[in-house]
Design an enzyme around this catalytic site. Structure first.
Site, PDB file in Angstrom:
ATOM      1  N   TRP A   1     -10.176   0.305  -4.529  1.00 21.52           N
ATOM      2  CA  TRP A   1      -9.521   1.569  -4.151  1.00 21.52           C
ATOM      3  C   TRP A   1      -8.109   1.654  -4.732  1.00 21.52           C
ATOM      4  CZ3 TRP A   1     -11.085   6.059  -2.501  1.00 21.52           C
ATOM      5  CH2 TRP A   1     -10.299   6.883  -1.716  1.00 21.52           C
TER       6      TRP A   1
ATOM      7  N   LYS B   1       4.083   2.125  -2.573  1.00 22.39           N
ATOM      8  CA  LYS B   1       4.379   3.321  -3.385  1.00 22.39           C
ATOM      9  C   LYS B   1       5.858   3.687  -3.153  1.00 22.39           C
ATOM     10  CE  LYS B   1      -0.172   5.213  -1.912  1.00 22.39           C
ATOM     11  NZ  LYS B   1      -1.186   4.541  -2.626  1.00 22.39           N
TER      12      LYS B   1
ATOM     13  N   HIS C   1      -8.032  -5.609   0.771  1.00 26.21           N
ATOM     14  CA  HIS C   1      -6.749  -4.937   0.982  1.00 26.21           C
ATOM     15  C   HIS C   1      -6.017  -5.563   2.175  1.00 26.21           C
ATOM     16  CE1 HIS C   1      -4.325  -1.402   0.150  1.00 26.21           C
ATOM     17  NE2 HIS C   1      -4.277  -1.105   1.427  1.00 26.21           N
TER      18      HIS C   1
ATOM     19  N   SER D   1       0.820  -1.207   0.000  1.00 21.09           N
ATOM     20  CA  SER D   1       0.000   0.000   0.000  1.00 21.09           C
ATOM     21  C   SER D   1       0.860   1.267   0.000  1.00 21.09           C
ATOM     22  CB  SER D   1      -0.958  -0.063   1.199  1.00 21.09           C
ATOM     23  OG  SER D   1      -2.132   0.614   0.888  1.00 21.09           O
TER      24      SER D   1
HETATM   25  C1  GCU Z   1      -5.194   4.770   2.281  1.00 23.19           C
HETATM   26  C2  GCU Z   1      -4.718   5.555   1.083  1.00 23.19           C
HETATM   27  C3  GCU Z   1      -3.992   4.656   0.083  1.00 23.19           C
HETATM   28  C4  GCU Z   1      -2.910   3.873   0.780  1.00 23.19           C
HETATM   29  C5  GCU Z   1      -3.519   3.132   1.965  1.00 23.19           C
HETATM   30  C6  GCU Z   1      -2.512   2.359   2.819  1.00 23.19           C
HETATM   31  O1  GCU Z   1      -6.215   3.902   1.906  1.00 23.19           O
HETATM   32  O2  GCU Z   1      -5.821   6.180   0.502  1.00 23.19           O
HETATM   33  O3  GCU Z   1      -3.425   5.429  -0.960  1.00 23.19           O
HETATM   34  O4  GCU Z   1      -2.290   3.020  -0.128  1.00 23.19           O
HETATM   35  O5  GCU Z   1      -4.132   4.056   2.830  1.00 23.19           O
HETATM   36  O6  GCU Z   1      -1.359   2.695   2.901  1.00 23.19           O
HETATM   37  O7  GCU Z   1      -2.947   1.392   3.439  1.00 23.19           O
END
Ligand code: GCU
Length: 422
Positions: A354, A267, A402, A263
């Protein structure tokens, strides 16, 4: 007593919601989008000719996309001053029933005239090395990723509240987001010959909007060619500094450094891999917006949503595209392509709309052309479920939501074995 009762009730509610969400959240189907990522990464652009050779990619087009991504999305990157090792301590030489050693390393990272503490805790097989090493970026401090005696949290460290479990055996995060959301399957990694290094990139810039923005503003401005700093850019820079350390540790193989992240940390890991050629491979799991998923398809988390909720993650330039992603002169497939021809696994799940699995597939398809140009194979997965552990650019897709589950680590290990085991 009351506290435990409260926690038990909370757990039942949270568990119910998590369980239901598996069925209530819409399922992304496995058919890829038909429209390609825009623009074509190799086509003529801004007076530059079409890219037809590896040299033209390496010398002209890759730096072009790199500059675009930094100036419009991630911000400037501090100068690459090598990390220095403050201390290295074997915490437990007989960890995991003697299979591994647990080692604590404290690094000092320099930005301009300032230095910053960065801790890394390694679990290293007690067999003959050097071992390939997976550097895992955590959303919580290392003592959460590796909850073992001797892994200490620095006293003054800022970290998100959800990292505190208060002695409650199975953390709520694990309950909702899967068995491996915090701690990876260490024993399996060791049995497969991999070392694991846990780091919490938030040590330098905390993951909180206000405190994060303040910390960013206070960092020395060393090389600001790409505008103001963003936290994800700084966290990716931290991964490079830990790679500096790996180069000095004879037990770890500097030619087999793999970054792992989920997540937000995915990134970070993807950006770090894209920018640092020493990184041999990346597993970016559910990286979504600001990660591997294209924005111009209008699916999943929007630029507006991510920049409003997490204003510290990106350069302020990114928010300027909040309502007009189509005006971006590139898309996230450019980031994926900067990994080429190095190894990349993009992890996804069916009910995680998402993070837009289809958008990541579209990006992989476009980046496949760059992999092919650089002598690797193109990305030829037929649909999102077509996982190939031997692929240099691999796409993994499981059922569920997720998080990080055993259904993720099984393919991750298959891919790691195929590419990094000796
Ligand atoms: C939130 C955010 C995401 C990210 C996520 C996470 O949902 O919007 O962009 O990837 O947190 O890090 O779990």
């Amino acid at each position: 007593m009351l506290k435990w009762l409260g926690l038990a009730i909370l757990l039942v509610i949270v568990g119910g919601v998590a369980g239901c969400s598996t069925f209530l959240l819409p399922r992304v189907n496995e058919t890829p989008e038909t429209s390609p990522a825009k623009p074509d990464l190799l086509a003529p652009i801004g007076g530059m000719a079409e890219v037809t050779t590896p040299e033209a990619w390496r010398e002209i087009r890759a730096p072009f996309w790199r500059n675009m991504l930094l100036s419009q999305v991630y911000g400037s990157r501090p100068a690459d001053i090598r990390a220095s090792t403050v201390s290295r301590k074997v915490i437990d030489p007989e960890f995991l029933d003697g299979k591994a050693s647990l080692i604590g390393v404290q690094l000092s990272l320099a930005i301009g005239a300032e230095t910053y503490r960065q801790d890394v805790h390694f679990v290293v097989p007690n067999t003959k090395g050097p071992h390939p090493v997976i550097l895992g970026a955590g959303s919580c401090p290392n003592d959460v990723t590796l909850p073992f005696d001797g892994v200490e949290r620095p006293e003054d460290l800022a970290y998100p509240g959800y990292c505190d479990h208060d002695g409650f055996g199975m953390s709520i995060a694990t309950f909702i987001f899967g068995r491996y959301i915090e701690t990876p399957p260490l024993e399996a990694l060791i049995d497969h010959g991999f070392a694991f290094g846990a780091y919490y990139p938030g040590m330098i810039v905390p993951d909180a909007s206000e405190a994060g923005l303040e910390a960013l503003a206070e960092l020395p401005k060393t090389d600001m060619d790409h505008g103001p700093y963003g936290a994800i850019g700084i966290w990716a820079w931290v991964a490079s500094r830990i790679t500096d350390y790996v180069e000095t540790d004879h037990g770890l193989d500097e030619t087999r450094v793999i970054l792992f992240g989920h997540s937000r940390s995915a990134k970070v890991s993807l950006l770090a891999g894209a920018l640092d050629p020493r990184i041999a491979g990346v597993i970016a799991h559910q990286s979504g917006t600001g990660g591997a998923s294209v924005q111009k398809n209008g699916v999943g988390e929007s630029i507006e949503e991510i920049t409003e909720t997490y204003p510290h993650w990106f350069s302020p330039s990114y928010a300027l595209y909040a309502e007009r992603a189509d005006d971006l002169p590139f898309d996230q497939h450019a980031l994926v392509a900067l990994m080429a021809p190095r190894l990349l696994l993009l992890g996804n799940s069916a009910r995680d709309k998402w993070s837009d699995p289809k958008g990541a597939f579209t990006a992989a398809k476009a980046a496949g052309a760059v992999y092919a140009l650089l002598g690797s194979e193109t990305f030829d997965a037929r649909d999102l479920g077509d996982f190939d552990p031997d692929a240099d650019l691999a796409f993994q897709f499981r059922e569920g939501t997720h998080g990080i589950t055993p259904e993720d680590w099984t393919p991750f290990l298959a891919w790691l074995d195929a590419h990094f085991s000796e």
